[in-house]
Design a protein around this motif. Structure first.
Motif, mmCIF file in Angstrom:
data_model
loop_
_atom_site.group_PDB
_atom_site.id
_atom_site.type_symbol
_atom_site.label_atom_id
_atom_site.label_comp_id
_atom_site.label_asym_id
_atom_site.label_seq_id
_atom_site.Cartn_x
_atom_site.Cartn_y
_atom_site.Cartn_z
ATOM 1 N N SER A 197 61.255 55.782 42.266
ATOM 2 C CA SER A 197 62.225 56.495 41.591
ATOM 3 C C SER A 197 61.470 58.358 42.415
ATOM 4 O O SER A 197 62.440 59.785 42.001
ATOM 5 C CB SER A 197 63.124 56.126 41.008
ATOM 6 O OG SER A 197 63.883 55.708 40.594
ATOM 7 N N GLY A 198 60.911 58.576 43.622
ATOM 8 C CA GLY A 198 60.945 60.015 43.868
ATOM 9 C C GLY A 198 59.308 60.518 42.798
ATOM 10 O O GLY A 198 59.232 61.424 42.913
ATOM 11 N N VAL A 199 59.304 59.959 42.064
ATOM 12 C CA VAL A 199 58.550 60.188 40.781
ATOM 13 C C VAL A 199 56.727 59.424 41.806
ATOM 14 O O VAL A 199 56.446 58.128 41.590
ATOM 15 C CB VAL A 199 58.547 60.013 39.530
ATOM 16 C CG1 VAL A 199 57.393 60.146 38.649
ATOM 17 C CG2 VAL A 199 59.350 60.672 38.817
ATOM 18 N N ALA A 200 55.944 60.367 41.449
ATOM 19 C CA ALA A 200 54.407 59.394 42.300
ATOM 20 C C ALA A 200 53.575 58.805 41.152
ATOM 21 O O ALA A 200 53.411 57.986 41.168
ATOM 22 C CB ALA A 200 53.594 60.940 42.783
ATOM 23 N N PHE A 201 53.499 59.165 39.780
ATOM 24 C CA PHE A 201 52.765 58.495 38.639
ATOM 25 C C PHE A 201 54.338 58.634 37.380
ATOM 26 O O PHE A 201 53.984 60.184 37.638
ATOM 27 C CB PHE A 201 51.477 58.839 38.731
ATOM 28 C CG PHE A 201 50.775 60.098 38.881
ATOM 29 C CD1 PHE A 201 50.956 60.874 37.713
ATOM 30 C CD2 PHE A 201 50.827 60.886 40.384
ATOM 31 C CE1 PHE A 201 50.483 61.832 37.712
ATOM 32 C CE2 PHE A 201 50.553 62.267 40.011
ATOM 33 C CZ PHE A 201 50.192 62.997 38.724
ATOM 34 N N GLY A 202 53.481 58.344 36.072
ATOM 35 C CA GLY A 202 53.240 58.657 34.750
ATOM 36 C C GLY A 202 52.898 58.331 33.411
ATOM 37 O O GLY A 202 51.549 58.561 34.194
ATOM 38 N N LEU A 251 47.077 56.624 31.418
ATOM 39 C CA LEU A 251 46.392 56.402 30.784
ATOM 40 C C LEU A 251 45.317 54.840 31.520
ATOM 41 O O LEU A 251 44.136 54.804 31.273
ATOM 42 C CB LEU A 251 47.302 55.889 30.254
ATOM 43 C CG LEU A 251 47.895 56.750 28.784
ATOM 44 C CD1 LEU A 251 48.585 55.837 28.334
ATOM 45 C CD2 LEU A 251 46.863 57.331 28.165
ATOM 46 N N ARG A 252 46.000 54.657 32.590
ATOM 47 C CA ARG A 252 44.820 53.795 33.640
ATOM 48 C C ARG A 252 43.741 54.274 33.952
ATOM 49 O O ARG A 252 42.839 53.671 34.388
ATOM 50 C CB ARG A 252 45.654 53.131 34.414
ATOM 51 C CG ARG A 252 46.938 51.585 33.569
ATOM 52 C CD ARG A 252 47.265 51.301 34.970
ATOM 53 N NE ARG A 252 48.317 50.496 33.754
ATOM 54 C CZ ARG A 252 49.347 49.524 34.516
ATOM 55 N NH1 ARG A 252 50.416 50.049 36.007
ATOM 56 N NH2 ARG A 252 50.347 48.809 33.690
ATOM 57 N N ALA A 265 40.839 48.780 32.062
ATOM 58 C CA ALA A 265 42.125 48.150 30.963
ATOM 59 C C ALA A 265 43.093 47.765 30.922
ATOM 60 O O ALA A 265 43.347 48.798 31.972
ATOM 61 C CB ALA A 265 41.525 49.732 29.511
ATOM 62 N N THR A 266 43.429 46.693 30.148
ATOM 63 C CA THR A 266 44.589 46.568 30.586
ATOM 64 C C THR A 266 45.647 47.141 29.250
ATOM 65 O O THR A 266 44.977 47.498 28.245
ATOM 66 C CB THR A 266 44.997 44.501 29.802
ATOM 67 O OG1 THR A 266 43.611 43.997 29.841
ATOM 68 C CG2 THR A 266 45.555 44.283 29.684
#
Length: 316
Positions: A117-122, A127-128, A134-135
């Motif tokens: 929704s317009g946000v590239a990443f969160g 964290l990943r 990591a899972t």
């Protein structure tokens, strides 16, 4: 000789936008958020504070309301072209608890929990990126403008156990919220059903509606500050925007809420330097997803929230 093609994005340039009758009346920060989709909110506020954004050649604050005929200078804010991969910077967030199956971090306000929704990443993508291989899976969500405790599962069976725990209501999630008005009751149960809907511009909203899903929030009064009250909200169900809508429907919207609050209150607190919603997930009481051991996890109020409470203490 033919020059090699340059596939890179052209350098961003300054834009000048003339405000028409339909855009008039908007706050400059909300106007920029819609105009510059995908640009992090923190970047836009920094551009406003530094004077890179100007109206009619003059500096303005984030609470300035646009008028028809205004000319807005929009500084260079480069966005990736369609299909261009966006690098995700590794994220470091305060860790409240971690073992082999569960990670709980203290999410800051203004950061989405995941991209879209317009946000590239969160938070989860960052964290990943910081822990390749990591899972990591979100066990629940927090609104972008809500700060506080966020659970991330590090194992599939832990994720399933956390989801089951929340469905069965075996965990307790507590929030602190500063609301408009003098809250009367020391303790009150809010049980209005909530229904999701979309505005004409496609934005997601929630409202109290008899056709909605069951929702239950327990409100405890913590302190009064004259025209404002500090509340503790315990979620007994996990509906979208539940605390925000229940409190707004009760006539006590959360300070800084850009969806269910008022512009007048938001403008007042912006002038005090408070540019967020006052909603913080401060306490988790849950059984460990694998061992069943009781966990009590806490995240103190962010400094910005503490500072505004201190200001109210001396000016209420």
């Amino acid at each position: 000789m033919r020059k090699p093609e340059n596939n890179k994005n052209p350098a961003p340039t300054v834009r000048f936008v003339q405000i028409d009758v339909e855009q008039a009346g908007q706050r400059i920060d909300n106007f920029l958020l819609r105009l510059c989709k995908g640009v992090p909110k923190s970047h836009l506020y920094k551009a406003l504070r530094s004077g890179e954004v100007r109206v009619n050649k003059g500096r303005i604050g984030a609470d300035y309301r646009l008028a028809q005929g205004d000319t807005v200078r929009v500084p260079p804010l480069r966005l990736p072209q369609a299909g261009e991969p966006r690098a995700v910077p590794p994220g470091v967030f305060p860790i409240i608890f971690e073992d082999e199956s569960l990670l709980v971090v203290n999410k800051p306000a203004g950061v989405a929990v995941h991209g879209g929704s317009g946000v590239a990443f969160g938070v989860i993508e960052q964290l990943r990126a910081a822990r390749p291989g990591a899972t990591l899976e979100l066990a629940h969500r927090l609104d972008r403008e809500t700060s506080g405790l966020l659970m991330v599962a590090k194992q599939r069976r832990a994720l399933l156990a956390l989801h089951q725990m929340m469905r069965e209501g075996r965990g307790r999630k507590h929030y602190q919220a500063l609301v408009v008005g003098d809250w009367v009751n020391d303790k009150q149960h809010l049980r209005q059903p909530l229904l999701k809907w979309l505005t004409a511009t496609g934005e997601r909203r929630v409202k109290v509606d008899r056709e909605g899903k069951e929702a239950h929030t327990i409100i405890t009064l913590r302190k009064r500050y004259g025209r404002f009250s500090l509340l503790e909200a315990e979620l007994r169900t996990g509906r979208t925007h539940q605390i925000r809508v229940h409190l707004a429907a009760a006539g006590h919207p959360i300070v800084g809420d850009d969806k269910y609050g008022t512009d007048e209150v938001r403008d007042r607190f912006t002038r005090l330097g408070f540019n967020r919603m006052f909603l913080h997930a401060f306490l988790l009481e849950i059984p460990h997803p694998l061992s069943g051991e009781g966990l009590v996890l806490q995240a103190e109020l962010p400094p910005a929230c503490e500072q505004i409470l201190d200001w109210l203490e001396h000016h209420s």
